[in-house]
Design a protein around this motif. Structure first.
Motif, mmCIF file in Angstrom:
data_model
loop_
_atom_site.group_PDB
_atom_site.id
_atom_site.type_symbol
_atom_site.label_atom_id
_atom_site.label_comp_id
_atom_site.label_asym_id
_atom_site.label_seq_id
_atom_site.Cartn_x
_atom_site.Cartn_y
_atom_site.Cartn_z
ATOM 1 N N GLY A 75 0.833 -1.192 0.000
ATOM 2 C CA GLY A 75 0.000 0.000 0.000
ATOM 3 C C GLY A 75 0.867 1.241 0.000
ATOM 4 N N VAL A 76 0.497 2.231 -0.787
ATOM 5 C CA VAL A 76 1.275 3.473 -0.901
ATOM 6 C C VAL A 76 0.406 4.643 -0.456
ATOM 7 N N ILE A 77 0.963 5.448 0.432
ATOM 8 C CA ILE A 77 0.273 6.636 0.928
ATOM 9 C C ILE A 77 1.113 7.854 0.585
ATOM 10 N N ASN A 78 0.509 8.830 -0.078
ATOM 11 C CA ASN A 78 1.187 10.094 -0.342
ATOM 12 C C ASN A 78 0.801 11.053 0.783
ATOM 13 N N GLN A 79 1.733 11.286 1.668
ATOM 14 C CA GLN A 79 1.481 12.139 2.826
ATOM 15 C C GLN A 79 1.153 13.570 2.415
ATOM 16 N N SER A 80 1.605 13.998 1.258
ATOM 17 C CA SER A 80 1.282 15.340 0.777
ATOM 18 C C SER A 80 -0.216 15.494 0.542
ATOM 19 N N HIS A 81 -0.894 14.383 0.268
ATOM 20 C CA HIS A 81 -2.338 14.409 0.024
ATOM 21 C C HIS A 81 -3.138 13.921 1.227
ATOM 22 N N LEU A 82 -2.456 13.367 2.217
ATOM 23 C CA LEU A 82 -3.118 12.857 3.418
ATOM 24 C C LEU A 82 -2.249 13.191 4.633
ATOM 25 N N GLU A 83 -2.236 14.465 4.981
ATOM 26 C CA GLU A 83 -1.384 14.938 6.082
ATOM 27 C C GLU A 83 -1.681 14.244 7.401
ATOM 28 N N ALA A 84 -2.929 13.832 7.615
ATOM 29 C CA ALA A 84 -3.321 13.207 8.878
ATOM 30 C C ALA A 84 -2.600 11.889 9.139
ATOM 31 N N ILE A 85 -2.035 11.283 8.097
ATOM 32 C CA ILE A 85 -1.336 10.012 8.287
ATOM 33 C C ILE A 85 -0.094 10.193 9.161
ATOM 34 N N ALA A 86 0.481 11.385 9.142
ATOM 35 C CA ALA A 86 1.683 11.649 9.950
ATOM 36 C C ALA A 86 1.387 11.464 11.433
ATOM 37 N N SER A 87 0.297 12.020 11.906
ATOM 38 C CA SER A 87 -0.031 11.851 13.323
ATOM 39 C C SER A 87 -0.567 10.451 13.603
ATOM 40 N N GLU A 88 -1.285 9.885 12.659
ATOM 41 C CA GLU A 88 -1.825 8.530 12.834
ATOM 42 C C GLU A 88 -0.709 7.504 13.031
ATOM 43 N N LEU A 89 0.396 7.687 12.293
ATOM 44 C CA LEU A 89 1.495 6.719 12.329
ATOM 45 C C LEU A 89 2.754 7.253 13.018
ATOM 46 N N SER A 90 2.665 8.436 13.621
ATOM 47 C CA SER A 90 3.836 9.069 14.258
ATOM 48 C C SER A 90 5.016 9.139 13.294
ATOM 49 N N ILE A 91 4.760 9.745 12.145
ATOM 50 C CA ILE A 91 5.781 9.886 11.102
ATOM 51 C C ILE A 91 6.353 11.294 11.151
ATOM 52 N N TYR A 92 7.672 11.368 11.162
ATOM 53 C CA TYR A 92 8.353 12.666 11.240
ATOM 54 C C TYR A 92 9.266 12.920 10.054
ATOM 55 N N THR A 93 9.308 11.997 9.118
ATOM 56 C CA THR A 93 10.174 12.119 7.953
ATOM 57 C C THR A 93 9.550 11.337 6.802
ATOM 58 N N ALA A 94 10.150 11.421 5.653
ATOM 59 C CA ALA A 94 9.711 10.622 4.504
ATOM 60 C C ALA A 94 10.950 10.224 3.705
ATOM 61 N N PRO A 95 10.935 9.074 3.087
ATOM 62 C CA PRO A 95 9.898 8.059 3.132
ATOM 63 C C PRO A 95 9.939 7.253 4.431
ATOM 64 N N VAL A 96 8.835 6.582 4.690
ATOM 65 C CA VAL A 96 8.762 5.627 5.786
ATOM 66 C C VAL A 96 8.170 4.348 5.208
ATOM 67 N N ASP A 97 8.805 3.235 5.509
ATOM 68 C CA ASP A 97 8.307 1.940 5.063
ATOM 69 C C ASP A 97 8.040 1.089 6.287
ATOM 70 N N LEU A 98 6.833 0.510 6.315
ATOM 71 C CA LEU A 98 6.379 -0.255 7.471
ATOM 72 C C LEU A 98 5.919 -1.637 7.023
ATOM 73 N N ILE A 99 6.110 -2.605 7.905
ATOM 74 C CA ILE A 99 5.596 -3.952 7.655
ATOM 75 C C ILE A 99 4.572 -4.248 8.742
ATOM 76 N N TYR A 100 3.389 -4.692 8.308
ATOM 77 C CA TYR A 100 2.310 -5.061 9.228
ATOM 78 C C TYR A 100 2.021 -6.550 9.092
ATOM 79 N N LEU A 101 1.882 -7.208 10.220
ATOM 80 C CA LEU A 101 1.481 -8.604 10.273
ATOM 81 C C LEU A 101 0.157 -8.677 11.021
ATOM 82 N N LYS A 102 -0.879 -9.083 10.302
ATOM 83 C CA LYS A 102 -2.229 -9.187 10.872
ATOM 84 C C LYS A 102 -2.638 -7.915 11.604
#
Length: 110
Positions: free
Chosen positions: A53-80
């Protein structure tokens, strides 16, 4: 195959509907983000059980607070639906691949 996620709800639905998911968060005008995305796509293609899944933070600023993101890019792995691994700014592809291998082996997703 990658899927663009444009809302917080899209993000949550994506990580719960795929047992193993990679999320790539990027921004417009980020040269590192543009360089990393094809590498992440190529890596994920080697793991057919992994969804990207790809999220463009420039178009979804709220993702930064949702995921505690302070830089870009950020790559995350989710299991279940649970975050298992995170890398930001400078992505170590070997380490990222190693984490995917561990999770696919331990999760018996092969």
């Amino acid at each position: 195959m990658k899927q663009d996620l444009v809302t917080i709800e899209d993000f949550h639905d994506f990580i719960v509907s795929h047992d193993l998911a990679v999320i790539h968060v990027m921004r417009d005008r980020c040269s590192v983000c543009r360089a990393v995305l094809p590498q992440i796509e190529g890596l994920v293609n080697d793991f057919p059980q992994v969804a990207l899944g790809v999220i463009n933070q420039s178009h979804l600023e709220a993702i930064a607070s949702e995921l505690s993101i302070y830089t870009a890019p950020v790559d995350l792995i989710y299991l279940k639906g649970k975050e298992m691994h995170r890398q930001g700014r400078f992505i170590d592809m070997q380490q990222f691949e190693h984490q995917l291998e561990l999770l696919t082996y331990n999760g018996d997703y092969s």
